[in-house]
Design an enzyme around this catalytic site. Structure first.
Site, PDB file in Angstrom:
ATOM      1  N   GLY A  29      19.991 -20.058   0.722  1.00 15.72           N
ATOM      2  CA  GLY A  29      20.535 -19.044   1.621  1.00 15.72           C
ATOM      3  C   GLY A  29      22.035 -18.888   1.557  1.00 15.72           C
ATOM      4  N   CYS A 238      -4.460   2.931   5.569  1.00 15.33           N
ATOM      5  CA  CYS A 238      -4.059   3.692   4.390  1.00 15.33           C
ATOM      6  C   CYS A 238      -5.059   4.824   4.126  1.00 15.33           C
ATOM      7  CB  CYS A 238      -3.982   2.769   3.185  1.00 15.33           C
ATOM      8  SG  CYS A 238      -3.665   3.636   1.635  1.00 15.33           S
ATOM      9  N   CYS A 241      -6.745   3.809   0.397  1.00 17.23           N
ATOM     10  CA  CYS A 241      -7.593   2.630   0.225  1.00 17.23           C
ATOM     11  C   CYS A 241      -8.150   2.088   1.537  1.00 17.23           C
ATOM     12  CB  CYS A 241      -6.829   1.532  -0.516  1.00 17.23           C
ATOM     13  SG  CYS A 241      -5.577   0.710   0.486  1.00 17.23           S
ATOM     14  N   CYS A 263      -0.398   3.192   1.472  1.00 18.44           N
ATOM     15  CA  CYS A 263       0.229   1.926   1.078  1.00 18.44           C
ATOM     16  C   CYS A 263       1.506   2.192   0.292  1.00 18.44           C
ATOM     17  CB  CYS A 263      -0.705   1.119   0.177  1.00 18.44           C
ATOM     18  SG  CYS A 263      -2.114   0.429   1.033  1.00 18.44           S
ATOM     19  N   CYS A 269      -2.702  -0.998  -3.561  1.00 13.74           N
ATOM     20  CA  CYS A 269      -3.498   0.137  -3.096  1.00 13.74           C
ATOM     21  C   CYS A 269      -4.533   0.509  -4.157  1.00 13.74           C
ATOM     22  CB  CYS A 269      -2.592   1.321  -2.807  1.00 13.74           C
ATOM     23  SG  CYS A 269      -3.432   2.687  -1.988  1.00 13.74           S
TER      24      CYS A 269
END
Lengths: 275, 260
Positions: A29, A238, A241, A263, A269
């Site tokens: 980080g 979605c 899908c 998606c 997807c």
């Protein structure tokens, strides 16, 4: 055509970047300065991510590049093509097949594995830059782990909007020590970073900084005890899908404001709808 | 003066110079909990510089400062790490400066400004932060309806009160006031002094007050130190210094006060 070195950058440049990457992995980080090279595309288009990918890619790697989750957007296609031509490596759009995934704004829906590396393109590596514009000052704040400024921001968000209204680039604590910008991925994706088995690398070309989250590292979004981290979810499954768990793009269909959710991860997807 | 208590702040033989210019010369002082010590003197006499030395923002050229810490008692300031010093400055000690705009975050709401120190101390509960913000806003006599307003919409006197609330919320053991009431109109000044006097008593703080206003010093302080050209030329109980000044400069200072 002038023959390029493998993966565009010369070996010494790649080695210098890898050296900075080692340092970044050793201090999760923490932003590490690196000598960002001129790349054949403008700043803001992924110069940081491309340099990291160039520094770590080998002849046996298989590269996937996504932009906003999609494999077929201009940026993704160009970068994939770039590495095809300068490194001659194999590419893929399937998350599971890729050994390196370079991304802008998303983490794939398919869970990553221990043998994968994900490279994020980062426009602004400093999470405090909107609150404290002086780099010299933010470095002191990081050194002293003084992040009250960011909590102050969360406080004002709850006061003003009733919730922490940060939709993307949500500030996270890495390994309980450094505040980090997860790059402009949606807040929805932030939990995927936590304890992820893949190595996560972040490159900011213009700002000349890179940082890393090693595998299985704690990545915790900032929150208050009584206002826990709560990213927004799409309001519908979605349209292609039918997935209810993925991150969606909202598409306006006509002038009457009719809308559709699909998606954002095209690979996910495509495979979900086939099944 | 209390006999068996440790001072909250002790300075011995302080010297400080900007380049070749000596600013503080041979200053020693002690400050005890529950006490207000006023430092008065003309502008340029080194009052603010002394305050900065004692707060740890400037290192003295020579001499030693010891200040109270919550865990370890009186500690030499030069031995504190930068991190510890910064943490003490933002929790266990407080500094109220002349211009509240220098200390406040003008882009953050009044409530956020007040609770910043509590967040530094590790409080992560929004509801409780808000409760404390409201409590302190009322304690400095600002309308609770202004809790979520930006400081920009506040008057000068309200900003100063906001700065005081923001500083006192951590209940600092040591408080530095640098001309806290100059630039305010008299009625606001009186209200603010009244408030400060109340808080000093209830919170049992050690307060170092820098002012050029002798009336403010008389009202708040038990002891007064008079500075001139970087030196403390006279020190004593407030009434004693103001009513029976010994040093010619103090006599001049006291006699120069315009009768109200």
């Amino acid at each position: 055509m002038i023959p390029y070195n493998f993966a565009y950058l010369d070996e010494n440049s790649k080695r210098a970047i890898r050296r900075s990457l080692l340092k970044a992995v050793a201090i999760p980080g923490h932003q590490i300065a690196f000598a960002s090279r001129e790349m054949p595309l403008p700043y803001g288009w992924g110069t940081g991510g491309i340099q990291i990918t160039a520094a770590i890619i080998g002849k046996d790697d298989r590269l996937k590049v996504i932009d906003q989750g999609a494999d077929d957007t201009t940026n993704a296609v160009s970068i994939r093509h770039f590495f095809q031509s300068v490194a001659g490596i194999a590419t893929t759009t399937e998350t599971r097949q890729a050994s390196i995934i370079q991304t802008r704004h998303r983490i794939p829906e398919t869970p990553l594995c221990a043998d994968q590396i994900i490279v994020y393109q980062v426009p602004m590596p400093e999470p405090l830059f909107k609150l404290e514009p002086r780099r010299t000052e933010t470095r002191i704040l990081h050194a002293m782990a003084d992040y009250s400024l960011m909590y102050l921001q969360l406080y004002d968000h709850i006061t003003r909007y009733g919730r922490v209204a940060i939709g993307y680039d949500y500030p996270v604590m890495v390994h309980d020590r450094y505040l980090m910008s997860p790059s402009p991925i949606p807040a929805f994706d932030v939990p995927k970073m936590h304890m992820n088995p893949a190595l996560q690398l972040f490159g900011a070309g213009r700002e000349k900084r890179l940082y890393a989250v090693p595998p299985y590292t704690r990545v915790v979004p900032l929150a208050f005890e009584d206002y826990p981290f709560a990213p927004l979810q799409a309001q519908a499954p979605c349209a292609i899908c039918g997935s209810t768990s993925s991150y969606k793009d909202e598409i306006i269909l006509d002038d009457n404001g009719k809308r559709q959710f699909v998606c954002s991860d095209t690979d996910y997807c495509g495979r979900t709808s086939c099944q | 003066m209390p006999v068996n208590t440790q001072p909250a702040l002790a300075a011995r033989n302080l010297y400080f110079q900007f380049g070749k210019q000596p600013v503080i010369r041979q200053v020693s002082l002690e400050l005890y909990p529950g006490e207000v010590l006023a430092i008065v003197g003309e502008s340029g006499s080194g009052k603010s510089t002394l305050l900065n030395l004692l707060y740890g923002t400037l290192p003295p050229t020579q001499g030693e400062i010891q200040a109270t810490t919550p865990d370890l008692g009186l500690r030499p300031m030069s031995e504190l790490s930068r991190q510890t010093l910064r943490h003490l400055q933002r929790t266990a000690w407080g500094f109220v400066c002349q211009n509240p705009r220098d200390a406040l975050r003008m882009e953050i709401s009044a409530g956020g400004n007040i609770v910043e120190r509590r967040m530094i101390m590790g409080l992560r509960h929004y509801g409780q932060l808000r409760e404390e913000a409201l409590y302190w806003l009322q304690k400095v006599e600002i309308d609770p309806a202004r809790l979520d307003d930006l400081p920009e919409t506040f008057s000068g006197g309200m900003l100063q009160r906001l700065q005081i609330a923001r500083t006192l919320i951590s209940q600092p053991a040591l408080l530095y006031l640098d001309e806290p009431t100059s630039g305010l109109d008299v009625s606001v000044q009186a209200a603010l002094l009244d408030l400060l006097r109340k808080l000093v008593v209830t919170e049992n703080m050690a307060v170092l007050l820098v002012t050029h206003d002798l009336a403010v010093a008389r009202l708040l302080a038990q002891r007064i130190a008079v500075m001139r050209q970087g030196e403390i030329i006279e020190e004593g109980l407030a009434d004693q210094v103001l009513d029976d000044p010994q040093h010619p400069y103090t006599q001049l200072l006291v006699s120069s006060v315009l009768p109200a």
